[in-house]
Write a protein that holds these residues in place. Structure first.
Motif, PDB file in Angstrom:
ATOM      1  N   ASN A 152       0.836  -1.205   0.000  1.00 14.04           N
ATOM      2  CA  ASN A 152       0.000   0.000   0.000  1.00 14.04           C
ATOM      3  C   ASN A 152       0.868   1.252   0.000  1.00 14.04           C
ATOM      4  O   ASN A 152       0.979   1.962   1.013  1.00 14.04           O
ATOM      5  CB  ASN A 152      -0.916   0.007   1.234  1.00 14.04           C
ATOM      6  CG  ASN A 152      -1.914  -1.139   1.237  1.00 14.04           C
ATOM      7  OD1 ASN A 152      -2.984  -1.049   0.652  1.00 14.04           O
ATOM      8  ND2 ASN A 152      -1.542  -2.231   1.892  1.00 14.04           N
ATOM      9  N   TYR A 186       0.064   4.744   1.617  1.00 15.49           N
ATOM     10  CA  TYR A 186       0.175   4.990   3.057  1.00 15.49           C
ATOM     11  C   TYR A 186       1.341   5.929   3.378  1.00 15.49           C
ATOM     12  O   TYR A 186       1.393   6.505   4.464  1.00 15.49           O
ATOM     13  CB  TYR A 186       0.371   3.684   3.826  1.00 15.49           C
ATOM     14  CG  TYR A 186      -0.843   2.788   3.898  1.00 15.49           C
ATOM     15  CD1 TYR A 186      -2.077   3.168   3.363  1.00 15.49           C
ATOM     16  CD2 TYR A 186      -0.754   1.533   4.505  1.00 15.49           C
ATOM     17  CE1 TYR A 186      -3.180   2.331   3.432  1.00 15.49           C
ATOM     18  CE2 TYR A 186      -1.864   0.690   4.586  1.00 15.49           C
ATOM     19  CZ  TYR A 186      -3.069   1.094   4.041  1.00 15.49           C
ATOM     20  OH  TYR A 186      -4.165   0.260   4.115  1.00 15.49           O
ATOM     21  N   THR A 234      -7.580  -0.087   6.720  1.00 13.55           N
ATOM     22  CA  THR A 234      -7.753   1.297   7.172  1.00 13.55           C
ATOM     23  C   THR A 234      -7.680   1.385   8.686  1.00 13.55           C
ATOM     24  O   THR A 234      -7.150   2.354   9.242  1.00 13.55           O
ATOM     25  CB  THR A 234      -9.106   1.858   6.679  1.00 13.55           C
ATOM     26  OG1 THR A 234      -9.097   1.908   5.249  1.00 13.55           O
ATOM     27  CG2 THR A 234      -9.367   3.263   7.220  1.00 13.55           C
ATOM     28  N   TYR A 245      -4.131   1.438   9.469  1.00 15.61           N
ATOM     29  CA  TYR A 245      -3.617   2.744   9.027  1.00 15.61           C
ATOM     30  C   TYR A 245      -3.927   3.821  10.066  1.00 15.61           C
ATOM     31  O   TYR A 245      -3.065   4.621  10.442  1.00 15.61           O
ATOM     32  CB  TYR A 245      -4.247   3.095   7.679  1.00 15.61           C
ATOM     33  CG  TYR A 245      -3.952   4.488   7.178  1.00 15.61           C
ATOM     34  CD1 TYR A 245      -2.867   4.728   6.341  1.00 15.61           C
ATOM     35  CD2 TYR A 245      -4.769   5.569   7.518  1.00 15.61           C
ATOM     36  CE1 TYR A 245      -2.596   6.005   5.870  1.00 15.61           C
ATOM     37  CE2 TYR A 245      -4.514   6.842   7.048  1.00 15.61           C
ATOM     38  CZ  TYR A 245      -3.418   7.057   6.232  1.00 15.61           C
ATOM     39  OH  TYR A 245      -3.157   8.324   5.770  1.00 15.61           O
ATOM     40  N   ALA A 273      -0.325   5.248  11.065  1.00 18.00           N
ATOM     41  CA  ALA A 273       0.216   5.986   9.918  1.00 18.00           C
ATOM     42  C   ALA A 273       0.454   7.463  10.248  1.00 18.00           C
ATOM     43  O   ALA A 273      -0.289   8.067  11.019  1.00 18.00           O
ATOM     44  CB  ALA A 273      -0.724   5.866   8.723  1.00 18.00           C
TER      45      ALA A 273
END
Length: 649
Positions: free
Chosen positions: A321, A324, A464, A467, A471
């Motif tokens: 991903n 990100y 998500t 994340y 993140a």
């Protein structure tokens, strides 16, 4: 016009006559003229159930304030403290008093009168119908008789005396005291806001969740620790591994095994087989004494086993991903496994732990066959924990990433910002979002993790949740990186630094607060941002009040690990009809001490805003909704009177 007619026809089913519609208008009109209900804001509870329970019971000082309002100088400080403790912990206090009082019936009688006086004042801001709904089933009628003014009764003292005496004679005093005390707790706070981080660090988050599920009125803004557990409940592999690692890091394995019935035996067996000769010195639990006994050594090895699995899973997620923006966190690829070093930002460091028996240097993020087998069993256990699934379902129903409520914008972490103060654009699903739109798309994706029928979208939603946990552009985390790897494997503490998003510096400026509030449709004098996530360092002179009161940081400081660092346990917030007040708390020692020594943890209250005029329900979001319903009911009555609709007599 057709839609309006359909809506009036729907209303007519609820209010089939002019009289019923008119009665409802009168009822609603009476509600909007009552004082605004008390809102209670808590944040960053972090599994500390006892401290949380105490703050919830005392309403951050709201109960004590009601006692002061009722009794003023007629009771001494010690008598008020004793009454407050009885309201907070009625069952425990009764057991203590039965052993100490010479004439327990006389004590019962005195306390009953005092409790009824407090109950009268806390119920006075509600309609009789709302109070009636809150009354306990067993004693509801009697309590209503005692707290309701009865002008037709000439000798009120004799009337109340007869009721109290009957309660004593039939041996119901204890149960009645408990019922009234719990009713006071229930009525003193109208609505509870949890501004994130119920989970992790402390030992009993599951008890907190059980308590919240039984609370009468609340909303929850998810914190990064909450979404981590939500991700684990969906079976998201990195979230499962991170959740277990944090429990082991804080010595809270009981949360998983006893709290949620999650079997750790597969991980324990694997850890012994794989790391049985490894001292795993870097993986001793935080806090407490690690003497190296057999249980502690087992937990160290489990800790290392799950940490390595977590790092592999995260490395793969970041690689798969790229949006990100976390390429610099693929640290397993930057390790020189032969020499036991790692290169971070062009600087090479020696590793504190150089043993990685499950890592293939050519494919560092691939799980071994045994690791994959253990992970599958752990995921199955998380997804099949009935209690965890019930708790997460509740978080979905009552929770969100943010909420606008009575002029206040509530969120846990931050608003991702650029250094120049503009809202930062973040890429999600191939498009760029900022501000409110960023919050909305991320919450949309979270909910897809639980409800989408599309396997790909469901997986994106689960990712998500991870994340949001870690993140740099996550509004729930708000730092450039989470230095999990560095804290375990590197001795150089400068590598542990996590740089906060510009928000945390710029939020000191009023123009920043105004920009964020406007982004969510809020403007004017009496609007605020309320968020937690970051402990307030009172000992260093830091204030929880920013921008002249527009921003309030209410990290509750429940986590014991931060008490020495902050110089105080933390802050909670009360918003009642008189205004906003922050409550500073001293560290909570124990429930037993709070009961025995009548020791509270409210150290002081600081007014953030005091209303010149007492705020009514009509001044709130609920009041606006009620006024809209009144307008609709008036239209319904007009439709009846002009024969557009027929009354259903």
């Amino acid at each position: 016009m057709e839609n309006e007619k359909n809506y009036l026809e729907y209303l007519a089913e609820l209010y089939p006559t002019i009289e019923k519609a008119a009665t409802e208008i009168i009822n609603l009109q009476s509600v909007i003229n009552l004082p605004k209900g008390t809102e209670h804001f808590l944040s960053d509870i972090h599994g500390e159930y006892e401290a949380f329970s105490h703050v919830l019971r005392n309403g951050s000082g709201a109960v004590r304030k009601k006692i002061d309002d009722v009794f003023g100088h007629t009771l001494g400080i010690s008598e008020k403290r004793a009454l407050a403790t009885l309201i907070y912990y009625p069952r425990e206090r009764l057991e203590m008093e039965k052993k100490q009082q010479e004439d327990i019936d006389d004590w019962y009688k005195v306390m009953l009168y005092r409790l009824i006086d407090v109950c009268k004042i806390v119920s006075s801001k509600y309609t009789r119908a709302k109070v009636r709904k809150a009354l306990p089933a067993d004693y509801g009628y009697i309590i209503e008789e005692l707290i309701t003014e009865k002008p037709e009764v000439l000798d009120k003292e004799a009337y109340y005396e007869a009721i109290i005496q009957t309660i004593l004679e039939i041996g119901s005093a204890e149960n009645f005291i408990i019922a009234v005390a719990e009713l006071i707790q229930r009525l003193v706070v109208d609505h509870l806001h949890i501004i994130g981080d119920i989970f992790d660090r402390g030992p009993e988050p599951y008890k907190i969740m059980d308590c919240l599920m039984n609370y009468h009125s609340l909303d929850i803004q998810w914190g990064n620790h909450d979404v981590l557990w939500m991700g684990a409940a969906t079976g998201q592999p990195a979230c499962v591994a991170s959740t277990i690692r944090i429990c082991l890091h804080y010595g809270n394995l009981d949360v998983l095994e006893d709290g949620y019935g999650i079997n750790m035996l597969p991980l324990a067996t694997f850890a012994l087989e794989t790391y049985g000769d490894d001292p795993c010195e870097c993986f001793a639990a935080k806090g407490g004494e690690d003497s190296g006994n057999s249980q502690q050594m087992l937990e160290r090895r489990m800790h290392k086993a799950i940490t390595v699995m977590q790092l592999k899973l995260e490395n793969r997620l970041i690689r798969e991903n790229p949006e990100y923006g976390m390429e610099n966190r693929r640290l397993l690829e930057k390790i020189d496994y032969q020499n036991g070093t790692v290169t971070i930002e062009e600087k090479t460091y020696a590793l504190r732990d150089k043993s990685f028996p499950t890592i293939d240097p050519a494919h560092p993020d691939e799980l071994t066959e045994k690791e994959a087998e253990v992970l599958d069993k752990l995921i199955f256990a998380f997804r099949n924990s009935e209690k965890l699934q019930a708790h997460v379902d509740f978080l979905l129903k009552k929770g969100s990433l943010y909420r606008v409520y009575n002029g206040n914008l509530l969120y846990h972490g931050c608003m991702p910002m650029n250094e120049d103060g503009t809202l930062k654009e973040v890429q999600v699903d191939g498009k760029k979002y900022k501000g409110k739109a960023l919050y909305d798309i991320l919450e949309h994706n979270v909910r897809r993790a639980f409800v989408s029928r599309d396997p790909k979208k469901r997986e994106q939603g689960r990712n998500t949740l991870w994340y949001l946990w870690t993140a740099p552009n996550s509004p729930l985390y708000g730092r450039d990186k989470m230095t999990t790897f560095e804290r375990y494997f590197l001795a150089e503490k400068e590598t542990w630094t996590e740089v906060k998003n510009a928000y945390y510096r710029l939020i000191e400026k009023e123009e920043t607060a105004d920009r964020i509030l406007q982004e969510f449709g809020l403007a004017g004098e009496n609007v605020h941002i309320i968020n937690g996530h970051v402990p307030v360092h009172q000992s260093a002179g830091e204030s929880p009040v920013k921008c002249g009161g527009k921003v309030l940081i209410i990290d509750g400081g429940f986590c014991r690990a931060y008490h020495k660092e902050t110089g105080i346990a933390g802050y909670t917030l009360i918003y009642n009809s008189y205004g906003l007040s922050l409550t500073a708390h001293e560290p909570f020692e124990s429930t037993e001490k709070a009961i025995r020594e009548e020791k509270d943890i409210v150290s002081r209250q600081v007014a953030v805003r005091y209303n010149m005029k007492r705020q009514l329900v009509g001044d709130t979001d609920q009041g606006r909704q009620i006024r809209q319903r009144i307008r609709e009911l008036k239209e319904l009555i007009e439709a009846y009177r002009t024969a557009q609709l027929k009354e259903l007599l």
